[in-house]
Write an enzyme that holds these catalytic residues in place. Structure first.
Site, PDB file in Angstrom:
ATOM      1  CD  GLU A  37     -11.872  82.534   6.000  1.00 37.81           C
ATOM      2  OE1 GLU A  37     -11.150  82.313   6.987  1.00 37.81           O
ATOM      3  OE2 GLU A  37     -11.816  81.894   4.946  1.00 37.81           O
ATOM      4  NE  ARG A 266      -9.438  79.628  19.157  1.00 38.18           N
ATOM      5  CZ  ARG A 266      -9.741  80.106  17.944  1.00 38.18           C
ATOM      6  NH1 ARG A 266      -8.965  80.964  17.344  1.00 38.18           N
ATOM      7  NH2 ARG A 266     -10.821  79.703  17.337  1.00 38.18           N
ATOM      8  CE  LYS A 276     -15.121  80.992  11.171  1.00 40.90           C
ATOM      9  NZ  LYS A 276     -15.036  82.241  10.417  1.00 40.90           N
TER      10      LYS A 276
HETATM   11  P1  ATP Z   1     -12.587  79.355  13.314  1.00 42.05           P
HETATM   12  O1  ATP Z   1     -11.337  78.619  13.679  1.00 42.05           O
HETATM   13  O2  ATP Z   1     -13.750  79.044  14.161  1.00 42.05           O
HETATM   14  O3  ATP Z   1     -12.908  79.297  11.857  1.00 42.05           O
HETATM   15  P2  ATP Z   1     -11.438  81.919  12.918  1.00 42.05           P
HETATM   16  O4  ATP Z   1     -10.525  82.572  13.876  1.00 42.05           O
HETATM   17  O5  ATP Z   1     -10.860  81.404  11.666  1.00 42.05           O
HETATM   18  O6  ATP Z   1     -12.287  80.845  13.704  1.00 42.05           O
HETATM   19  P3  ATP Z   1     -12.611  84.286  11.897  1.00 42.05           P
HETATM   20  O7  ATP Z   1     -13.874  84.460  11.178  1.00 42.05           O
HETATM   21  O8  ATP Z   1     -11.349  84.496  11.145  1.00 42.05           O
HETATM   22  O9  ATP Z   1     -12.631  82.852  12.532  1.00 42.05           O
HETATM   23  O10 ATP Z   1     -12.600  85.150  13.232  1.00 42.05           O
HETATM   24  C1  ATP Z   1     -12.939  86.498  13.309  1.00 42.05           C
HETATM   25  C2  ATP Z   1     -12.368  87.058  14.580  1.00 42.05           C
HETATM   26  O11 ATP Z   1     -12.914  86.364  15.699  1.00 42.05           O
HETATM   27  C3  ATP Z   1     -10.869  86.903  14.636  1.00 42.05           C
HETATM   28  O12 ATP Z   1     -10.304  88.103  15.089  1.00 42.05           O
HETATM   29  C4  ATP Z   1     -10.668  85.772  15.600  1.00 42.05           C
HETATM   30  O13 ATP Z   1      -9.461  85.906  16.275  1.00 42.05           O
HETATM   31  C5  ATP Z   1     -11.869  85.911  16.521  1.00 42.05           C
HETATM   32  N1  ATP Z   1     -12.204  84.620  17.117  1.00 42.05           N
HETATM   33  C6  ATP Z   1     -12.512  83.472  16.493  1.00 42.05           C
HETATM   34  N2  ATP Z   1     -12.690  82.464  17.357  1.00 42.05           N
HETATM   35  C7  ATP Z   1     -12.520  82.995  18.591  1.00 42.05           C
HETATM   36  C8  ATP Z   1     -12.571  82.468  19.923  1.00 42.05           C
HETATM   37  N3  ATP Z   1     -12.849  81.184  20.150  1.00 42.05           N
HETATM   38  N4  ATP Z   1     -12.337  83.320  20.945  1.00 42.05           N
HETATM   39  C9  ATP Z   1     -12.065  84.600  20.716  1.00 42.05           C
HETATM   40  N5  ATP Z   1     -11.996  85.162  19.506  1.00 42.05           N
HETATM   41  C10 ATP Z   1     -12.207  84.379  18.446  1.00 42.05           C
HETATM   42 MG    MG Z   2      -9.824  82.782  10.249  1.00 40.20          MG
END
Ligand code: ATP
Ligand code: MG
Length: 556
Positions: A37, A266, A276
């Site tokens: 995102e 994760r 984020k």
């Molecule tokens: P955040 O909670 O940091 O905003 P998010 O999962 O909402 O993280 P996205 O931009 O939606 O962030 O993530 C893109 C991809 O990266 C998704 O497939 C997510 O599952 C993966 N991802 C995000 N954080 C992690 C992590 N700590 N370990 C492994 N994969 C991750």
């Molecule tokens: Mg997300």
């Protein structure tokens, strides 16, 4: 580094599933995607997902799409879209074809929502936020049906069209899937699939005032792109039911080998925040110097700090892919970069806290050039030239007037070797009014350049130095952990766990060749640590070096 980019990759449960799907003929080619995102910079957790998704595509000669999951226009920004592309490429991966955006599919998503309404599987609901929560029930209690659940198909179609045209206020109503208010899975209790937002979108401008929700968008985007294995993190495990439900009820997606979701745990890293939202908070409140502050766990921050992409890929390889919750030690990431830099980083000398040394028996006005290796055991890296002269600087911690035999540095009346140069002996020193040592007067043994003393006497200690007339002033930024807690995510606000001493600035001197040090490329400053020139603030006139990682694990 020898174990980076190894051809032999440890398997994991996702690779096992892929192997089976290829063997059974369910799929003939693997197609994954990485779906960030664009609401912040990528962090080390994303690197795990990137290495997994792009790594699988690479190893199986398949494809991996980069798709921006852009359904929250208020929180997203085109600068994030740019930084994410840059970071994925820097990590060493290339996406298949054009960049994709979920917003590319807004027309189709809208059509699919209409299809669900037409099938009696979605309705426009006018409960407000609080009522919706109330009706949803809890894990212990089933929910209650919304009073709008039985509105006719015709009326729902008309209401959804009014939503699209902007005839309702934000929050006045939403489109919900009609599934099961008693489901043990909360996400199945008539989830919202479209909501009203009068927001400008970075890709679609003002075309839409209704935006699809993640759960509705993601599965359809995967299906449109013919993704075979949709890999995400464990918190979406329950949502897999909704993922399948949406596709099950749309005519276009009935192929037996359509996309399937798989979840892995994760990455959580000690002393590190991955959210984020919280990282954004640090940036907007200027508690750090932007998303790429070298203390940030972002890819851009790690890069600015001198981490290499190979070391991050190696880290992702070492942590593996499982379904187990985990909290990885930061030492593991440090070890990956340290091992690589130990092998590949050129050596140089920098004096962080200088005191002057005068070699009294050195012939006046006769500076000489000394050739030193760029790396102690890699001749291929070549040599560098150092100037040696009568006045030098050494580190304040490398001299004591008196010390026991465990202090293998410079002591009054004793000898030490200057790295790459001669053996010197401290004769006496000057102090300022406060008793701080200002100058150490020494003699040198002219017959010890690159060789041991002829009389066989042993000199064990070696210290680093720079020559006074040629050394360049430099600022050193010494970093410590950004957070004081092993698990900062457990705290409500970042303020409670922010380390006030995460940055220490000292001003010292470096050997002159370092004016040409390229930004972000780490050197080993001998006996001090790995450092790289800062990409934002360093210039030939004002050198700034970031501590990449100390020589040893100082926290062990
Ligand atoms: P955040 O909670 O940091 O905003 P998010 O999962 O909402 O993280 P996205 O931009 O939606 O962030 O993530 C893109 C991809 O990266 C998704 O497939 C997510 O599952 C993966 N991802 C995000 N954080 C992690 C992590 N700590 N370990 C492994 N994969 C991750
Ligand atoms: Mg997300």
């Amino acid at each position: 580094m020898s174990h980076v980019d190894t051809e032999v990759r440890p398997s994991n449960f996702i690779r096992n599933i892929i192997d089976e799907d290829l063997k059974s003929g369910k799929h003939s080619q693997v197609h994954t995607r990485f779906p960030p995102e664009p609401n912040g910079y990528l962090h080390i957790g994303h690197a795990k997902s990137i290495c997994l998704n792009f790594g699988i595509a690479k190893d199986y000669q398949g494809q991996c799409n980069l798709r921006f999951d852009d359904t929250n226009p208020e929180k997203e920004d085109i600068n994030y879209v740019k930084s994410i592309q840059e970071d994925v490429r820097w990590l060493g991966f290339e996406w298949s074809g054009d960049i994709r955006y979920s917003s590319n599919y807004f027309d189709q998503l809208h059509q699919y929502a209409v299809e669900l309404i037409t099938k009696g599987l979605a309705y426009v609901c006018f409960l407000n936020g609080e009522q919706t929560r109330e009706y949803r029930g809890s894990l212990k209690e089933p929910g209650k049906n919304s009073p709008y659940r039985d509105t006719s198909v015709e009326e729902n179609l008309a209401l959804f069209e009014k939503m699209r045209k902007g005839e309702f206020k934000e929050g006045e109503c939403a489109l919900r899937a009609k599934i099961d208010m008693a489901s043990p899975f909360m996400c199945m209790r008539d989830p919202i699939i479209y909501r009203i937002r009068f927001a400008h979108h970075h890709q679609t401008g003002d075309k839409w005032c209704i935006y699809p929700m993640y759960d509705f968008t993601h599965c359809i985007s995967d299906a449109i792109e013919n993704i075979t294995h949709s890999i995400c993190t464990l918190e979406f495990q329950d949502n897999r039911r909704l993922y399948d439900w949406v596709l099950d009820h749309l005519n276009d997606f009935q192929a037996p080998n359509r996309t399937r979701q798989y979840e892995f745990s994760r990455l959580n890293l000690e002393y590190t925040l991955m959210s984020k939202r919280k990282l954004n908070d640090l940036v907007t409140r200027k508690l750090v110097d932007g998303w790429d502050d070298p203390r940030m766990p972002t890819i851009a921050g790690l890069r600015r700090r001198g981490y290499t992409s190979a070391s991050i890929r190696e880290f992702c390889l070492r942590i593996g892919v499982t379904k187990q919750e985990n909290l990885i030690e930061v030492g593991m990431l440090d070890a990956c970069i340290r091992e690589e830099l130990n092998e590949h980083a050129p050596r140089a000398m920098a004096v962080l806290r200088p005191i002057k040394v005068v070699i009294e028996n050195y012939p006046d006005a006769q500076p000489e050039t000394i050739t030193a290796p760029a790396h102690p055991n890699n001749e291929a890296m070549g040599t560098r030239e150092l100037t040696f002269g009568r006045e030098l600087f050494i580190d304040v911690d490398d001299f004591k007037e008196e010390a026991n035999k465990h202090f293998k540095r410079l002591v009054l009346g004793k000898e030490v070797r200057l790295r790459n140069a001669y053996i010197i002996k401290a004769e006496r020193c000057d102090k300022d009014a406060d008793g701080n040592i200002t100058t150490v007067y020494c003699t040198y043994d002219a017959d010890t350049l690159g060789k041991n003393p002829a009389d066989g006497r042993k000199v064990k200690g070696v210290i680093h130095w720079v020559e006074a007339s040629t050394a360049k002033p430099a600022e050193f930024r010494l970093y410590d952990r950004l957070f004081t807690s092993e698990n900062p995510a457990a705290f409500e606000t970042v303020d409670e766990v922010l380390n006030p001493n995460s940055l220490t600035v000292v001003k010292g001197l470096v050997e002159p060749g370092l004016v040409n040090a390229p930004a972000e490329k780490a050197f080993q400053f001998e006996r001090e640590g790995y450092f790289c020139a800062d990409s934002k603030d360093s210039s030939a006139e004002h050198l700034v070096f970031n501590l990449t990682v100390p020589l040893r694990d100082t926290f062990a």
